[in-house]
Scaffold this motif. Structure first.
Motif, mmCIF file in Angstrom:
data_model
loop_
_atom_site.group_PDB
_atom_site.id
_atom_site.type_symbol
_atom_site.label_atom_id
_atom_site.label_comp_id
_atom_site.label_asym_id
_atom_site.label_seq_id
_atom_site.Cartn_x
_atom_site.Cartn_y
_atom_site.Cartn_z
ATOM 1 N N PRO A 96 6.259 -0.600 -13.763
ATOM 2 C CA PRO A 96 6.367 -0.651 -12.292
ATOM 3 C C PRO A 96 6.332 0.727 -11.658
ATOM 4 O O PRO A 96 5.739 0.914 -10.593
ATOM 5 C CB PRO A 96 7.715 -1.344 -12.048
ATOM 6 N N PHE A 97 6.922 1.723 -12.314
ATOM 7 C CA PHE A 97 6.920 3.089 -11.782
ATOM 8 C C PHE A 97 5.490 3.609 -11.635
ATOM 9 O O PHE A 97 5.110 4.126 -10.576
ATOM 10 C CB PHE A 97 7.723 3.997 -12.708
ATOM 11 N N ALA A 98 4.686 3.481 -12.673
ATOM 12 C CA ALA A 98 3.324 4.027 -12.644
ATOM 13 C C ALA A 98 2.489 3.382 -11.543
ATOM 14 O O ALA A 98 1.736 4.062 -10.837
ATOM 15 C CB ALA A 98 2.656 3.833 -14.003
ATOM 16 N N VAL A 99 2.625 2.072 -11.357
ATOM 17 C CA VAL A 99 1.851 1.382 -10.322
ATOM 18 C C VAL A 99 2.346 1.779 -8.936
ATOM 19 O O VAL A 99 1.560 2.101 -8.038
ATOM 20 C CB VAL A 99 1.928 -0.148 -10.493
ATOM 21 N N ARG A 100 3.653 1.779 -8.731
ATOM 22 C CA ARG A 100 4.204 2.067 -7.405
ATOM 23 C C ARG A 100 3.894 3.491 -6.956
ATOM 24 O O ARG A 100 3.541 3.726 -5.799
ATOM 25 C CB ARG A 100 5.716 1.817 -7.410
ATOM 26 N N VAL A 101 4.013 4.448 -7.873
ATOM 27 C CA VAL A 101 3.700 5.829 -7.525
ATOM 28 C C VAL A 101 2.239 5.952 -7.111
ATOM 29 O O VAL A 101 1.909 6.602 -6.105
ATOM 30 C CB VAL A 101 3.987 6.769 -8.716
ATOM 31 N N THR A 102 1.351 5.334 -7.873
ATOM 32 C CA THR A 102 -0.073 5.436 -7.566
ATOM 33 C C THR A 102 -0.400 4.776 -6.235
ATOM 34 O O THR A 102 -1.203 5.296 -5.451
ATOM 35 C CB THR A 102 -0.913 4.820 -8.701
ATOM 36 N N LEU A 103 0.230 3.633 -5.937
ATOM 37 C CA LEU A 103 0.015 2.980 -4.644
ATOM 38 C C LEU A 103 0.498 3.879 -3.511
ATOM 39 O O LEU A 103 -0.175 4.000 -2.476
ATOM 40 C CB LEU A 103 0.746 1.635 -4.598
ATOM 41 N N ASP A 104 1.653 4.524 -3.683
ATOM 42 C CA ASP A 104 2.164 5.431 -2.652
ATOM 43 C C ASP A 104 1.208 6.592 -2.411
ATOM 44 O O ASP A 104 0.935 6.967 -1.264
ATOM 45 C CB ASP A 104 3.533 5.982 -3.071
ATOM 46 N N VAL A 105 0.705 7.179 -3.479
ATOM 47 C CA VAL A 105 -0.199 8.315 -3.359
ATOM 48 C C VAL A 105 -1.496 7.902 -2.668
ATOM 49 O O VAL A 105 -2.042 8.634 -1.836
ATOM 50 C CB VAL A 105 -0.481 8.929 -4.747
ATOM 51 N N LEU A 106 -1.999 6.729 -3.007
ATOM 52 C CA LEU A 106 -3.219 6.232 -2.386
ATOM 53 C C LEU A 106 -2.995 5.827 -0.931
ATOM 54 O O LEU A 106 -3.927 5.829 -0.127
ATOM 55 C CB LEU A 106 -3.761 5.029 -3.165
ATOM 56 N N GLY A 107 -1.761 5.484 -0.603
ATOM 57 C CA GLY A 107 -1.474 5.011 0.747
ATOM 58 C C GLY A 107 -1.580 3.507 0.857
ATOM 59 O O GLY A 107 -1.837 2.965 1.936
ATOM 60 N N LEU A 108 -1.366 2.798 -0.246
ATOM 61 C CA LEU A 108 -1.359 1.333 -0.268
ATOM 62 C C LEU A 108 0.081 0.842 -0.252
ATOM 63 O O LEU A 108 1.015 1.587 -0.556
ATOM 64 C CB LEU A 108 -2.091 0.819 -1.513
ATOM 65 N N ASP A 109 0.255 -0.414 0.103
ATOM 66 C CA ASP A 109 1.594 -0.980 0.245
ATOM 67 C C ASP A 109 2.205 -1.211 -1.129
ATOM 68 O O ASP A 109 1.727 -2.037 -1.905
ATOM 69 C CB ASP A 109 1.508 -2.308 1.020
ATOM 70 N N ARG A 110 3.282 -0.496 -1.432
ATOM 71 C CA ARG A 110 3.893 -0.622 -2.756
ATOM 72 C C ARG A 110 4.473 -2.017 -3.001
ATOM 73 O O ARG A 110 4.697 -2.416 -4.139
ATOM 74 C CB ARG A 110 4.974 0.425 -2.959
ATOM 75 N N ARG A 111 4.703 -2.774 -1.913
ATOM 76 C CA ARG A 111 5.210 -4.141 -2.087
ATOM 77 C C ARG A 111 4.172 -5.032 -2.768
ATOM 78 O O ARG A 111 4.505 -6.115 -3.254
ATOM 79 C CB ARG A 111 5.602 -4.735 -0.725
ATOM 80 N N ASP A 112 2.936 -4.570 -2.808
ATOM 81 C CA ASP A 112 1.870 -5.335 -3.458
ATOM 82 C C ASP A 112 1.720 -4.992 -4.934
ATOM 83 O O ASP A 112 0.746 -5.404 -5.576
ATOM 84 C CB ASP A 112 0.521 -5.054 -2.758
ATOM 85 N N TRP A 113 2.674 -4.266 -5.509
ATOM 86 C CA TRP A 113 2.457 -3.711 -6.837
ATOM 87 C C TRP A 113 2.269 -4.777 -7.910
ATOM 88 O O TRP A 113 1.473 -4.593 -8.848
ATOM 89 C CB TRP A 113 3.575 -2.740 -7.220
#
Length: 438
Positions: free
Chosen positions: A132-149
């Protein structure tokens, strides 16, 4: 040559590939698998040759292995001015001020996920935290909604399966392609919106950046976003788990890293050398090529065995030993195109996100190492690795002394003052010192 007594596709090999690396290098350095009409190279010199001779060994295999699920060409397929320009756009997104901001994002995500896990005194570092950490960090960096992880993870699993499967049934192929199309449909409106109203995120940077008059089309941006997602998520959680396994298995080196946080980089680099998360890199032979007296024919698919090459005694002394002090590793260059190990590839198509991967793993390791007092494997835990193309622990269940939230946040404040924009420990009163291939 093909050896009927041995197959890289066998269950025996899948259970413990490293047990066979020495035999392959000595007896079958050019191994042929007739079931998939492919050649496997295991010696360091041969793998290095293939990865650096871009005219004789091309990335055309990615048109079949990656482009259908990346929804467009990826950097590793490009050459010439287009490759140079687009690679520089991508690399710029993971350096300087951008990387400094990303480190803050990495740390914030780590603290949020770790707080409840540390309080309980037990966690699966791979599944409870790493994935979950790897996906959430990447979504944050990209500017995507981390709730969609969770949904993004499901889509990425299909993309990753398509790219890394050595053999894929027609049914699984259709499922993977459907998942990739769903991910593309999710990303298209985001890219279009960022073109109209760019922000401070990576997608906006990719949409608006240019180099030498070359910019990225929507198709280019989506392909690179998916490339970044796959490449940032896969190696990070696997490398983090492997790093802690090696340190727990070598308590004297764990103690040294705890005493001197500057050794974290060396521990990560040695983890990447000894147990690279990406085990195979494919290339297409453009013409007949001879290795160890065997001719690989033009048009053949060649798999570079990164794990075997990184344990070649011709390249590294005592290569099966985990040693963060080894003199033949070159920690300072281990996250660059000049790295001695081949975990990030090498040459023209070396992994462009190496600095980000390093920052991710270093930030988490620097946070966890002083906190995990009396860390050990949980009672009854049996370690197991899985994967042929990419490989890592299926789980890593750890027990440790429970950590109060106040202690976690105090450690976070302390470690955040010791990190530069590269994620490396900065000088203090006691100084010095985690497949996007493009």
């Amino acid at each position: 040559m093909a050896d009927p007594r041995f197959s890289i596709l066998s269950e025996e090999f899948a259970a413990a590939p490293d047990r066979h690396f020495g035999w392959l290098r000595e007896h079958a350095p050019v191994h042929y698998e007739p079931a998939i009409d492919s050649w496997f190279l295991s010696r360091y010199r041969d793998v290095h040759r293939v990865l650096t001779d871009h005219e004789a060994f091309t990335t055309e295999t990615l048109q079949v292995r990656a482009e259908p699920v990346m929804r467009g060409p990826v950097l590793a397929q490009m050459t010439g001015a287009e490759h140079t320009a687009k690679r520089k756009i991508a690399v710029r997104a993971f350096t300087g001020q951008e990387l400094q901001e990303q480190v803050r994002t990495i740390r914030a995500n780590a603290v949020e996920l770790l707080e409840p896990l540390l309080a309980g005194g037990r966690m699966d570092l791979v599944n409870d935290f790493g994935k979950p950490f790897a996906v959430r960090v990447t979504l944050d960096v990209l500017g995507l909604d981390r709730r969609d992880w969770r949904q993004v993870s499901s889509w990425l699993a299909g993309v990753g399966e398509f790219v890394t499967a050595i053999e894929l049934t027609d049914d699984r192929r259709r499922v993977c392609l459907d998942l990739a199309r769903e991910l593309e449909a999710y990303l298209v409106p985001v890219v279009e919106e960022r073109r109209r109203h760019p922000g401070a995120d990576l997608i906006s940077a990719l949409c608006t950046a240019g180099f030498d008059g070359i910019t990225m089309s929507t198709r280019d941006v989506i392909a690179l976003i998916i490339n970044v997602l796959v490449a940032a998520v896969e190696p990070a959680d696997r490398t983090l788990g492997l790093l802690f396994k090696h340190l727990i298995d070598h308590p004297e080196q764990l103690a040294q890293v705890r005493r001197d946080p500057a050794l974290v980089s060396a521990a990560i680099a040695e983890t990447l050398r000894r147990t690279p998360p990406v085990q195979l890199i494919p290339r297409l032979a453009e013409r007949d090529a001879e290795f160890a007296g065997t001719v690989v024919p033009a048009g053949a698919t060649v798999f570079c065995m990164i794990g075997a090459a990184n344990r070649d005694p011709e390249a590294f002394t005592d290569p099966d030993t985990f040693d963060l002090h080894r003199p033949d590793l070159g920690t300072a260059r281990s996250f660059t195109a000049a790295a001695q190990h081949l975990a990030f590839g090498t040459g023209l198509h070396q992994y462009v996100g190496a600095a980000f991967a390093r920052a991710e793993i270093e930030t988490v390791a620097a946070l966890l190492l002083p906190l995990l007092d009396r860390v050990r494997y949980s009672p009854g835990f049996v370690y197991r690795e899985t994967g042929l193309y990419t490989r890592g622990p299926s789980a890593l269940s750890l027990d440790f002394t429970p950590v109060h939230a106040a202690t976690l946040h105090a450690t976070t404040r302390h470690t955040s003052t010791r990190h530069t924009t590269t994620g490396r420990a900065a000088p203090s009163t006691s100084p010095p010192r985690a497949p996007v291939h493009g």
